[in-house]
Write a protein that holds these residues in place. Structure first.
Motif: not given
Length: 832
Positions: A392-396, A434-440, A471-481
């Motif tokens: 997975v690279s980006g949303v593809k 997978l591509d469709k779900m990534l975008a969603a 995780g391919t999306l969440a690991r590229r975001l910032l969070w507060t814990v």
């Protein structure tokens, strides 16, 4: 003589028993009809009936004259409005008279009628159908389809005509659509249970299948063979929405070839229900999900193709057990914007959540499948001696291969195509899923800022951070814990100074938002993302923050920040739906509508963007064929309590917005902007800025003349080259860091609102908000219409976030103009 005068003469001749005079009068009636080129109120049902009811000795000579006229007409002529056509007149006159010419004319009429979306007048149709069926001849299936469509399209159909049409029971489906033709072709004979099942599908007339309907469907499917039925149903569902196999002559119904056949929509709903009764299969789930999206694809001037078919797909998915169907529903929940279907999906997921004792959002998160990914964003699989590499690279998702010799290649090895065709097909289908779900999932995460969503750290790691797909999306975001901001790098959540963080399982996790942070911290996180080469799936660290201005403090309860813009209505409408706003198209009618509304139940608020149809005089240049305004004028942004009565205004703005009070309700004042939580204010204004930035006619390079009558020329100029909005300012800040890394860096300079590009022919100024171009030093406008490809491509080099299409357009224009001596496009060259 007029048609009515001939008819009067005919009645008099018949009363006097003068056959010769009756023939002459009847011939005059027909000639009057054939010479008419438009509707004439003389030609009523009674007028047509008088021809049909003539004595045979009068009808025959007139019919022979019409047949002779018909024989002289070109063979490829189009069917004229029924009731004015020679073949129709011949049919009315020749019933019960044996003559090959008469039968040939009736056959021609039926086949010609079958190419029309609807038939203009059904009187002749009734006669010809009755004549053919009484003679034991079958009506061509394309004609049957046209008659059915006409009866469904007309608000009133004579009882006699409807009675005739009820006898047309074969074929059970209307021909002309790919899936229907394939379904009929699959019938092996009159005793094939599939034929009985097709007839049963036409009885799917309710919103959900009854117990009796389902019982009959199961019995017929068992008789036909469940495995055969499943494969056939999936194959048919995949063909829904393909171009018509029999293109129609549509007349005033210009979009008819893009619509579902109205008769076939009911059995198609039954086909979706049937899919849920057959042995479960991943392909069935895919086909039903695609059916929902295909059915909701909008047709200009009409709207979604068939919401009832889309809803049937949702109902079918809700009745299929297993993770695959639940995952498809979760994906659709993030993608579907049509209100009724979205509400149905929400209800289905709510029921699933209640049954599992979980929250609605939790069910959506738990429903996301891995699609074979064994680690975050990667998987390998063995097919013979070759290894499939999924990444997975980006949303593809990309699929590559490693041969037995260890060489990595993009193409599918021949041995895999030869020895493992089924596994290869499933693998390719999984990549598309997978591509469709990534975008969603990207869109779902982007909506969590206003959803006030929190996670226990344990669930956050399991469902988001360590999930192979999310995780391919969440690991590229910032969070507060527990209040500490973290990003993911080198296998762990880390603080700004790269200290690893190991939160307790019950620690509270939320999405980080710059509105809650000090500007210095925001800048530091932007540097952190660049240092770790993290490209975020959407703007987060670089997200625009909209603070209250002095002007808005003065106005108190409304913002004019995005007023007085001209937007393309249909583009705005689609974008508003994607961002969770409720809106209705403005029509050029005497009616009132509420503004565009974003409901925020988590905050107890309702945001409104006041809009009106734009038209100087309701001219053809301002309105679509279906009567909707092409463009909107924008006004205020306001906030109200969630349960406040709605505001209404005339579609074209001739009457201002007023609160509609019912049952003695008291008016509710708009809320002061200073009382709106900063995050809510910022996100709502960001949405509105997005609407303007994308849908404004000021972005259209072809609008240099200002549109109809040139009345928007001043607006186009002021927007297309004016001050930068918040999004454009963010884009400028990014370009300050990006331009020095470009291959054309020595030819580019940022000056104020523009990116200056020095070519060999000229120097060019690209506006950072609209992407419009001026040629220096005279500031002559250069029209370059970007291709869809240039807007979709990711610009070269590192970017901190994805999804800025205008940035892609600006950079593609810069690359083009820096090498202006290599331009070959004649349209551009003629301006240089």
């Amino acid at each position: 003589m007029s048609a009515q005068q001939h008819a009067t003469a005919l009645r008099q001749a018949l009363a006097a028993g003068d056959t010769a005079a009756a023939i002459e009068a009847a011939d005059g009636m027909v000639r009057a009809a054939l010479s008419s080129r438009k509707w004439n109120y003389d030609f009523t049902d009674a007028w047509f009936r008088s021809l049909y009811e003539l004595p045979a000795e009068v009808r025959r000579p007139v019919a022979e004259r019409v047949a002779a006229t018909l024989a002289e007409l070109p063979a490829d002529r189009e069917l004229v409005e029924v009731g004015f056509d020679p073949a129709t007149a011949l049919t009315l006159l020749s019933h019960g008279l044996a003559d090959d010419r008469f039968e040939a004319a009736r056959d021609w009429l039926l086949r010609a009628a079958g190419h029309h979306f609807v038939i203009g007048h059904l009187w002749g149709v009734e006669t010809v159908v009755a004549t053919e069926t009484s003679a034991g001849r079958s009506v061509p299936p394309e004609a049957t389809a046209a008659f059915r469509r006409t009866a469904l399209n007309r608000s009133w159909v004579p009882d006699g005509t409807r009675a005739v049409l009820t006898r047309l029971t074969d074929p059970p489906l209307n021909v002309g659509e790919a899936w229907a033709d394939a379904a009929l072709a699959a019938v092996t004979g009159p005793d094939d249970p599939w034929l009985a099942l097709l007839r049963h599908l036409t009885t799917a007339t309710t919103a959900k299948p009854s117990a009796g309907w389902e019982e009959t469907a199961r019995a017929l499917a068992d008789a036909a063979g469940p495995e055969r039925m499943r494969d056939l149903v999936v194959a048919l569902l995949r063909q829904v929405g393909r171009p018509r196999t029999l293109p129609l002559t549509v007349g005033a119904y210009r979009t008819a070839n893009d619509l579902f056949d109205a008769h076939n929509a009911t059995p198609l709903r039954g086909l979706a229900w049937l899919a849920s009764l057959l042995p479960p299969d991943r392909d069935t789930v895919r086909a039903l999900g695609a059916l929902v999206e295909t059915s909701l694809r909008k047709v200009p001037g009409v709207g979604p193709r068939s919401p009832k078919v889309a809803n049937a797909g949702v109902v079918a998915l809700s009745r299929i057990d297993g993770e695959a169907a639940l995952a498809e529903l979760a994906r659709l929940a993030a993608r579907v914007t049509y209100k009724a279907t979205a509400k149905l999906i929400d209800s289905v997921l709510g029921d699933r959540a209640a049954a599992l004792g979980l929250g609605r959002e939790e069910v959506e998160e738990l429903a996301v499948p891995t699609y074979g990914l064994t680690s975050v964003g990667a998987a390998t699989g063995q097919l013979g001696e070759a290894t499939a590499l999924l990444a997975v690279s980006g949303v593809k998702a990309t699929l590559s291969w490693r041969t037995a010799a260890g060489k990595q290649v993009k193409g599918v090895p021949a041995a895999v195509r030869r020895d493992h065709p089924d596994e290869l097909a499933e693998l390719r289908a999984s990549v598309k899923d997978l591509d469709k779900m990534l975008a969603a999932q990207r869109d779902r995460l982007d909506r969590q800022f206003l959803a006030r969503r929190t996670w226990p750290a344990g669930a956050w790691r399991q469902r988001l951070l360590d999930h192979p797909l999310v995780g391919t999306l969440a690991r590229r975001l910032l969070w507060t814990v527990d209040g500490t901001a973290v990003g993911f790098a080198d296998g762990a959540p880390r603080t700004l100074d790269d200290t690893p963080v190991t939160p307790a399982p019950d620690a509270e996790v939320t999405l980080w938002h710059p509105a809650d942070r000090d500007p210095a911290e925001v800048a530091a996180w932007r540097d952190w993302l660049e240092r770790h080469a993290v490209t975020q799936p959407f703007k987060q660290a670089h997200r625009e923050v909209y603070l209250l201005t002095d002007t808005e403090r003065a106005t108190g309860t409304y913002s004019n920040r995005f007023a007085a813009h001209i937007l393309r209505q249909h583009q705005f409408h689609s974008l508003a739906a994607v961002r969770g706003w409720r809106n209705r198209l403005r029509l050029a009618v005497d009616d009132t509508l509420p503004p565009a509304v974003r409901e925020l139940p988590e905050w107890g608020l309702r945001a409104e963007y006041w809009i009106h149809g734009d038209s100087a005089d309701h001219g053809a240049d301002d309105i679509t064929d279906s009567g909707s305004f092409l463009r909107l004028r924008t006004d205020q942004v306001r906030f109200y309590p969630l349960d406040a009565p709605e505001n209404l205004a005339h579609c074209d703005g001739r009457w201002p917005y007023e609160m509609w009070l019912r049952d003695g309700a008291e008016p509710v004042e708009p809320l002061p902007l200073a009382e709106i939580p900063p995050l809510v204010l910022s996100e709502v204004l960001r949405d509105v800025d997005l609407f303007v930035g994308v849908a404004s006619v000021g972005n259209d390079p072809t609008w240099q003349d200002g549109g109809p009558g040139g009345r928007h020329r001043e607006y186009w100029t002021s927007y297309g080259f004016g001050e930068l909005n918040a999004t454009a300012k963010t884009r400028r800040a990014l370009l300050e860091r990006l331009v020095p890394r470009l291959a054309i860096a020595d030819r580019c300079t940022l000056e104020g609102r523009f990116l200056l590009v020095k070519g060999e022919r000229h120097t060019y100024k690209i506006h950072l908000g609209s992407g419009n171009v001026l040629i220096s030093p005279s500031d002559r406008y250069l029209c370059i219409v970007p291709t869809s490809r240039s807007a979709a491509e990711q610009p070269p080099g590192y970017l901190p976030y994805e999804g800025d299409h205008t940035l892609a357009v600006i950079l593609s224009k810069a690359m083009l103009l820096a090498r202006d001596t290599e331009i070959t496009d004649r349209t551009i060259l003629s301006q240089l």
